[in-house]
Design a protein around this motif. Structure first.
Motif, short mmCIF file in Angstrom:
data_model
loop_
_atom_site.label_atom_id
_atom_site.label_comp_id
_atom_site.label_asym_id
_atom_site.label_seq_id
_atom_site.Cartn_x
_atom_site.Cartn_y
_atom_site.Cartn_z
N LEU A 401 -8.65 5.65 49.65
CA LEU A 401 -8.32 6.77 48.75
C LEU A 401 -6.82 7.09 48.73
O LEU A 401 -6.37 7.89 47.90
CB LEU A 401 -9.13 8.02 49.14
N GLY A 402 -6.09 6.50 49.65
CA GLY A 402 -4.63 6.64 49.65
C GLY A 402 -4.17 8.08 49.54
O GLY A 402 -4.65 8.97 50.27
N ALA A 403 -3.28 8.32 48.56
CA ALA A 403 -2.70 9.66 48.41
C ALA A 403 -3.68 10.65 47.78
O ALA A 403 -3.38 11.82 47.65
CB ALA A 403 -1.45 9.56 47.54
N GLU A 404 -4.84 10.16 47.41
CA GLU A 404 -5.84 11.04 46.76
C GLU A 404 -6.57 11.91 47.79
O GLU A 404 -7.35 12.77 47.42
CB GLU A 404 -6.87 10.20 46.02
N VAL A 405 -6.38 11.59 49.07
CA VAL A 405 -7.11 12.36 50.09
C VAL A 405 -6.15 12.99 51.09
O VAL A 405 -5.14 12.39 51.46
CB VAL A 405 -8.15 11.46 50.82
N GLU A 406 -6.44 14.22 51.47
CA GLU A 406 -5.71 14.87 52.57
C GLU A 406 -6.73 15.14 53.67
O GLU A 406 -7.75 15.79 53.42
CB GLU A 406 -5.11 16.19 52.09
N ILE A 407 -6.39 14.66 54.85
CA ILE A 407 -7.35 14.78 55.96
C ILE A 407 -6.94 15.93 56.87
O ILE A 407 -5.77 16.05 57.23
CB ILE A 407 -7.42 13.46 56.75
N GLU A 408 -7.91 16.74 57.23
CA GLU A 408 -7.59 17.88 58.08
C GLU A 408 -8.64 18.01 59.18
O GLU A 408 -9.80 17.60 59.00
CB GLU A 408 -7.59 19.15 57.24
N GLY A 409 -8.24 18.61 60.29
CA GLY A 409 -9.21 18.94 61.34
C GLY A 409 -9.74 17.75 62.09
O GLY A 409 -10.85 17.79 62.62
N SER A 410 -8.94 16.67 62.16
CA SER A 410 -9.46 15.45 62.80
C SER A 410 -9.03 15.33 64.26
O SER A 410 -9.27 14.30 64.89
CB SER A 410 -8.99 14.22 62.02
N SER A 411 -8.43 16.37 64.82
CA SER A 411 -7.93 16.23 66.19
C SER A 411 -9.02 16.51 67.23
O SER A 411 -8.81 16.34 68.42
CB SER A 411 -6.75 17.18 66.43
N ALA A 412 -10.17 16.96 66.78
CA ALA A 412 -11.23 17.29 67.74
C ALA A 412 -12.59 17.24 67.04
O ALA A 412 -12.66 17.16 65.82
CB ALA A 412 -10.99 18.69 68.31
#
Ligand SMILES: Cc1ncc(COP(=O)(O)O)c(C=O)c1O
Length: 502
Positions: A401-412
């Protein structure tokens, strides 16, 4: 009089049902003599003993009475009525409507709104469901052995309502080391998961119309517990840093309780920064409110040091709650409250009232898993497993998805949020459906929001998905996304909308 049997189950049970039906229809009237056993046995073609067995049971249940030297009679108090639904077979009509109290209706409404928001999508080959986890075979082997300990100890009577002291001791040790909470075991109460902990606190702390703050988006099962207690729920928007204490209602006694997930906001994954933690606690002191800290997946942090719990900062204000639903599996139904001293006795008594204590065999087995080191080893193994899945998921999302996705909350934790800025929020439903057609289960963040989010987002869980299925699953997700995504100006316009409420 015709006694006709329905042919289902043992003969004596058929005779009982047939005679009850005759009493209820008034064919056998109250006070009348019961059919002679010898004749009935002959008519039915069975032994007299079978009929006598049926009569004995009917006497025990109060349909018949036996009078010495006179014989057996239909009880005088019985009058004809229509049979209860299901009991009389063909004659059964629609069952009676529930007559609920106003409180009962509130409980039903609250539970209806929250139940089933997330569950596996049956038939999906790759399911990014969140909120679920499965143990590995090594834990299962250890658990089988651990379960034999409370059985050997013959832990069959009621236990302490606060829960197994050995398990509370083990929890207390780990809370001290890993979460910065130094509390004696007397302040720890075991519960049937977070849900019962929420219910206990709601019952003890909230009355009709009392205000309680929840995060928005947030954990709908907490909201439901508070609503069921009659409270008025105030959803306060979260941003990239979680709950903003500046948005809390002003004034003393403005709310009785604030529910927060400070270590890994559910569902966005935000970590509440130190300044906000202190501001929240200061607000709670001013408002004379309690803070319910739901630390549902604190064991699984992939980067940096574990974040100390809020409860370590203010033991009088914070009610801390942990669960084994993530570190072990949800069906073990075990969690715990760490309470301010003044709330210990009320909580223990409320727990007793609710179920007289959790299942001792499970508590005992878990204490044994802790004592033998299996629990800690399991958590370390699962941390590695979840990290691998998380890394693969993040990599695959970026690749497809490249720049089409922003990922958040993946640190835990066991899930992350994938924001899709170019997708209008109204199209998330189409995306979920398009994924489903491809055998992929994905879940909209909006399901957890009181106010519809301005941006489209998915909550992608990796608690039950196989690491090898992640990349192909995301590839199909990306194909589904391209199918529903608008092109050109609309997408560009949409991408300018901020993710969080201003
Ligand atoms: C925010 C949050 N808290 C707690 C839980 C666990 O609840 P329980 O211990 O009742 O299974 C979950 C499960 O998904 C959750 O998402």
């Amino acid at each position: 009089m015709v006694v006709s049997l329905d042919g289902r189950g043992p003969r004596y049970a058929q005779i009982i049902r047939a005679l009850i039906a005759l009493v209820e229809r008034g064919v056998l009237s109250a006070g009348s003599r019961a059919p002679a056993t010898r004749e009935l046995a002959r008519d039915l073609g069975c032994s007299r003993n079978v009929v006598l067995m049926a009569y004995e049971q009917l006497i025990v249940e109060g349909y018949f009475v036996s009078r010495e030297r006179e014989g057996t009679f239909v009880a005088r108090e019985l009058s004809p009525r229509s049979p209860p639904a299901g009991a009389g077979g063909a004659a059964a009509g629609p069952s009676r409507k529930a007559v609920l109290s106003p409180h009962g209706r509130g409980v039903l409404r609250a539970a209806r709104a929250a139940m089933g928001i997330v569950g596996c999508q049956p038939g999906c080959a790759v399911d990014f469901v969140h909120g679920l986890s499965v143990p590995d075979d090594r834990l299962l082997r250890a658990l089988r052995r651990a379960l034999s300990k409370p059985l050997r100890d013959r832990a069959f009577s009621y236990g302490s309502a606060a829960g197994d002291p050995a398990l509370r001791e083990q929890i207390s040790l780990r809370l001290r080391a890993a979460r910065g909470i130094a509390r004696p075991i007397a302040q720890i109460v075991l519960t049937s998961g977070t849900q019962q902990a929420l219910d206990i606190c709601a019952r003890l702390l909230l009355g009709q119309g009392d205000r309680v703050v929840v995060e928005d988006p947030g954990y709908e099962a907490a909201t439901a517990a508070f609503r069921a207690a009659g409270a008025t729920v105030l959803p306060v928007p979260v941003d990239r840093d979680g709950l903003d204490p500046a948005r809390l209602p002003a004034g003393r006694r403005s709310a009785k309780l604030v529910y927060v997930t400070p270590s890994h906001q559910f569902p966005t994954g935000a970590v509440l920064p130190a300044a906000r933690r202190y501001a929240l606690l200061a607000w709670a002191r001013r408002a004379r409110a309690y803070v319910f800290e739901d630390d549902y997946d604190g064991e699984f942090r992939f980067a940096g040091q574990p974040i100390p719990a809020l409860a370590g900062l203010d033991p009088d204000v914070v009610i801390y709650c942990g669960t084994f639903a993530k570190s072990l599996f949800p069906s073990c139904r075990l969690g715990y409250l760490v309470l301010p001293p003044a709330l210990v006795e009320p909580a223990v008594r409320c727990k007793w009232l609710t179920d007289r204590g959790s299942f001792r065999l499970v508590e005992g087995a878990l204490a044994e898993l802790f004592a033998t080191g299996h629990y800690d080893r399991h958590v370390r193994r699962m941390l590695r497993r979840y990290r691998a899945r998380r890394d693969t998921l993040v990599r695959s999302l970026r690749r497809h998805l490249g720049a089409e996705v922003e990922i958040e909350g993946s640190s835990a934790g066991l899930h992350l949020v994938a924001w899709l800025p170019a997708l209008p929020p109204a199209r998330v439903r189409d995306l979920v459906a398009a994924c489903r057609e491809r055998g992929i289960g994905v879940y909209p963040l909006a399901a957890h929001a009181a106010r519809p989010p301005k941006r489209a987002a998915l909550v992608l869980g990796y608690g039950v998905v196989d690491v090898n299925d992640i990349e192909p699953g995301v590839s199909k997700l990306a194909a589904a996304y391209r199918q529903v995504r608008p092109v050109g100006e609309l997408a560009a316009l949409n991408a300018q909308i901020p993710a969080y409420q201003e």
